[in-house]
Design a protein around this motif. Structure first.
Motif, PDB file in Angstrom:
ATOM      1  N   MET A  86     117.748  68.426 130.283  1.00 39.11           N
ATOM      2  CA  MET A  86     118.198  69.144 129.173  1.00 39.11           C
ATOM      3  C   MET A  86     117.806  69.109 127.942  1.00 39.11           C
ATOM      4  SD  MET A  86     120.819  69.954 130.862  1.00 39.11           S
ATOM      5  CE  MET A  86     121.971  69.355 132.405  1.00 39.11           C
ATOM      6  N   GLY A  87     116.396  69.337 127.992  1.00 37.66           N
ATOM      7  CA  GLY A  87     115.637  69.446 126.718  1.00 37.66           C
ATOM      8  C   GLY A  87     114.167  68.891 126.856  1.00 37.66           C
ATOM      9  N   PRO A  88     113.122  69.770 126.277  1.00 37.66           N
ATOM     10  CA  PRO A  88     111.843  68.988 126.311  1.00 37.66           C
ATOM     11  C   PRO A  88     111.530  67.824 125.684  1.00 37.66           C
ATOM     12  CG  PRO A  88     112.314  71.241 124.853  1.00 37.66           C
ATOM     13  CD  PRO A  88     113.585  71.088 125.388  1.00 37.66           C
ATOM     14  N   ARG A  89     112.527  67.641 124.603  1.00 43.41           N
ATOM     15  CA  ARG A  89     112.138  66.502 123.757  1.00 43.41           C
ATOM     16  C   ARG A  89     113.269  65.124 124.099  1.00 43.41           C
ATOM     17  NH1 ARG A  89     107.481  65.442 122.875  1.00 43.41           N
ATOM     18  NH2 ARG A  89     108.160  63.969 121.257  1.00 43.41           N
ATOM     19  N   SER A  90     114.071  65.441 125.014  1.00 39.94           N
ATOM     20  CA  SER A  90     115.061  64.309 125.506  1.00 39.94           C
ATOM     21  C   SER A  90     114.151  63.142 125.903  1.00 39.94           C
ATOM     22  CB  SER A  90     115.950  64.955 126.666  1.00 39.94           C
ATOM     23  OG  SER A  90     115.276  65.015 127.802  1.00 39.94           O
ATOM     24  N   VAL A  91     114.972  62.010 126.006  1.00 42.77           N
ATOM     25  CA  VAL A  91     114.466  60.750 126.369  1.00 42.77           C
ATOM     26  C   VAL A  91     113.739  60.686 127.723  1.00 42.77           C
ATOM     27  CG1 VAL A  91     114.682  58.264 126.850  1.00 42.77           C
ATOM     28  CG2 VAL A  91     115.674  59.456 124.724  1.00 42.77           C
ATOM     29  N   GLY A  92     114.517  61.418 128.799  1.00 40.18           N
ATOM     30  CA  GLY A  92     114.111  61.272 130.210  1.00 40.18           C
ATOM     31  C   GLY A  92     112.905  62.101 130.256  1.00 40.18           C
ATOM     32  N   ILE A 149     110.623  62.753 128.114  1.00 43.23           N
ATOM     33  CA  ILE A 149     109.217  62.234 127.266  1.00 43.23           C
ATOM     34  C   ILE A 149     108.957  61.010 128.217  1.00 43.23           C
ATOM     35  CG2 ILE A 149     108.631  60.707 125.552  1.00 43.23           C
ATOM     36  CD1 ILE A 149     110.495  62.268 123.921  1.00 43.23           C
ATOM     37  N   ILE A 150     109.743  60.434 128.847  1.00 45.49           N
ATOM     38  CA  ILE A 150     109.301  59.251 129.966  1.00 45.49           C
ATOM     39  C   ILE A 150     108.577  59.880 131.252  1.00 45.49           C
ATOM     40  CG2 ILE A 150     110.323  57.814 131.810  1.00 45.49           C
ATOM     41  CD1 ILE A 150     112.568  57.035 129.497  1.00 45.49           C
ATOM     42  N   VAL A 151     109.068  61.021 131.778  1.00 50.81           N
ATOM     43  CA  VAL A 151     108.340  61.660 132.730  1.00 50.81           C
ATOM     44  C   VAL A 151     107.095  62.398 132.292  1.00 50.81           C
ATOM     45  CG1 VAL A 151     108.738  63.833 134.427  1.00 50.81           C
ATOM     46  CG2 VAL A 151     110.583  62.209 134.205  1.00 50.81           C
ATOM     47  N   TYR A 152     107.064  62.839 131.050  1.00 50.83           N
ATOM     48  CA  TYR A 152     105.617  63.316 130.681  1.00 50.83           C
ATOM     49  C   TYR A 152     104.729  62.417 130.613  1.00 50.83           C
ATOM     50  CZ  TYR A 152     107.984  67.911 129.646  1.00 50.83           C
ATOM     51  OH  TYR A 152     108.787  68.998 130.039  1.00 50.83           O
ATOM     52  N   SER A 153     105.309  61.165 129.967  1.00 54.17           N
ATOM     53  CA  SER A 153     104.141  59.916 129.684  1.00 54.17           C
ATOM     54  C   SER A 153     103.780  59.428 131.215  1.00 54.17           C
ATOM     55  CB  SER A 153     105.074  58.957 128.975  1.00 54.17           C
ATOM     56  OG  SER A 153     105.408  59.354 127.636  1.00 54.17           O
ATOM     57  N   LEU A 154     104.714  59.286 132.240  1.00 51.55           N
ATOM     58  CA  LEU A 154     104.209  58.680 133.736  1.00 51.55           C
ATOM     59  C   LEU A 154     103.243  59.745 134.247  1.00 51.55           C
ATOM     60  CD1 LEU A 154     107.729  57.727 134.857  1.00 51.55           C
ATOM     61  CD2 LEU A 154     105.956  56.100 134.228  1.00 51.55           C
ATOM     62  N   ILE A 155     103.421  61.062 134.079  1.00 52.11           N
ATOM     63  CA  ILE A 155     102.366  61.867 134.440  1.00 52.11           C
ATOM     64  C   ILE A 155     101.238  61.945 133.938  1.00 52.11           C
ATOM     65  CG2 ILE A 155     101.962  64.483 134.635  1.00 52.11           C
ATOM     66  CD1 ILE A 155     104.929  64.875 135.234  1.00 52.11           C
ATOM     67  N   LEU A 156     101.049  61.453 132.563  1.00 46.55           N
ATOM     68  CA  LEU A 156      99.922  61.403 131.875  1.00 46.55           C
ATOM     69  C   LEU A 156      99.231  59.953 132.129  1.00 46.55           C
ATOM     70  CD1 LEU A 156      97.907  61.754 129.304  1.00 46.55           C
ATOM     71  CD2 LEU A 156      99.367  60.184 128.264  1.00 46.55           C
ATOM     72  N   LEU A 157     100.046  58.952 132.347  1.00 49.59           N
ATOM     73  CA  LEU A 157      99.643  57.487 132.889  1.00 49.59           C
ATOM     74  C   LEU A 157      99.028  57.748 134.350  1.00 49.59           C
ATOM     75  CD1 LEU A 157     102.024  55.022 131.488  1.00 49.59           C
ATOM     76  CD2 LEU A 157      99.856  55.555 130.841  1.00 49.59           C
ATOM     77  N   ALA A 158      99.623  58.357 135.256  1.00 48.65           N
ATOM     78  CA  ALA A 158      99.154  58.828 136.625  1.00 48.65           C
ATOM     79  C   ALA A 158      97.943  59.599 136.758  1.00 48.65           C
ATOM     80  CB  ALA A 158     100.241  59.839 137.278  1.00 48.65           C
ATOM     81  N   ALA A 159      97.532  60.378 135.724  1.00 50.69           N
ATOM     82  CA  ALA A 159      96.433  61.478 135.770  1.00 50.69           C
ATOM     83  C   ALA A 159      95.138  60.379 135.207  1.00 50.69           C
ATOM     84  CB  ALA A 159      96.470  62.514 134.693  1.00 50.69           C
ATOM     85  N   ILE A 160      95.770  59.434 134.159  1.00 52.15           N
ATOM     86  CA  ILE A 160      94.453  58.626 133.642  1.00 52.15           C
ATOM     87  C   ILE A 160      94.131  57.737 134.855  1.00 52.15           C
ATOM     88  CG2 ILE A 160      94.242  56.561 132.046  1.00 52.15           C
ATOM     89  CD1 ILE A 160      95.798  58.134 130.135  1.00 52.15           C
ATOM     90  N   TRP A 161      95.188  57.306 135.662  1.00 52.01           N
ATOM     91  CA  TRP A 161      94.849  56.200 136.640  1.00 52.01           C
ATOM     92  C   TRP A 161      93.918  56.978 137.616  1.00 52.01           C
ATOM     93  CZ3 TRP A 161      94.482  51.658 137.944  1.00 52.01           C
ATOM     94  CH2 TRP A 161      94.466  51.080 139.229  1.00 52.01           C
ATOM     95  N   LEU A 162      94.100  58.218 138.097  1.00 52.48           N
ATOM     96  CA  LEU A 162      93.446  58.887 138.750  1.00 52.48           C
ATOM     97  C   LEU A 162      91.836  59.264 138.453  1.00 52.48           C
ATOM     98  CD1 LEU A 162      95.731  61.515 140.580  1.00 52.48           C
ATOM     99  CD2 LEU A 162      95.038  59.566 141.614  1.00 52.48           C
ATOM    100  N   ILE A 163      91.832  59.323 137.191  1.00 50.68           N
ATOM    101  CA  ILE A 163      90.289  59.257 136.500  1.00 50.68           C
ATOM    102  C   ILE A 163      89.649  58.083 136.790  1.00 50.68           C
ATOM    103  CG2 ILE A 163      89.204  59.819 134.635  1.00 50.68           C
ATOM    104  CD1 ILE A 163      91.293  61.735 133.796  1.00 50.68           C
TER     105      ILE A 163
END
Length: 81
Positions: A35-41, A43-57
């Motif tokens: 329910m929104g691009p800046r909601s807590v959920g 932001i958590i999903v975007y952060s997890l995707i970022l961490l996953a990409a860094i992990w794959l690097i």
């Protein structure tokens, strides 16, 4: 390490699907779910995707170029005489 790699692949694929939907249809899947691009959920999903990409690097660097998606399996030899 195998589980971390699989989870990372799934999260990065989710991010790729989200970017594809946003680029083609102007539809942000993560924003729609939370329910929104800046909601807590979201932001958590975007952060997890970022961490996953860094992990794959970083993961292949830590394992000398191998990105494992399967565990070590031993093959037993049988004598068929």
């Amino acid at each position: 390490m195998v589980i971390a790699n699989l989870i990372s692949y799934i999260l990065v694929l989710l991010g790729a699907v989200n970017w594809g939907l946003y680029g083609i249809f102007d539809f942000n899947l993560v924003s729609a779910i939370f329910m929104g691009p800046r909601s807590v959920g979201a932001i958590i999903v975007y952060s997890l995707i970022l961490l996953a990409a860094i992990w794959l690097i970083i993961s292949p660097i830590l394992t000398n170029g191998a990105l494992k998606l399967r565990g070590n399996r031993t093959v037993r030899e049988t004598n068929n005489a």
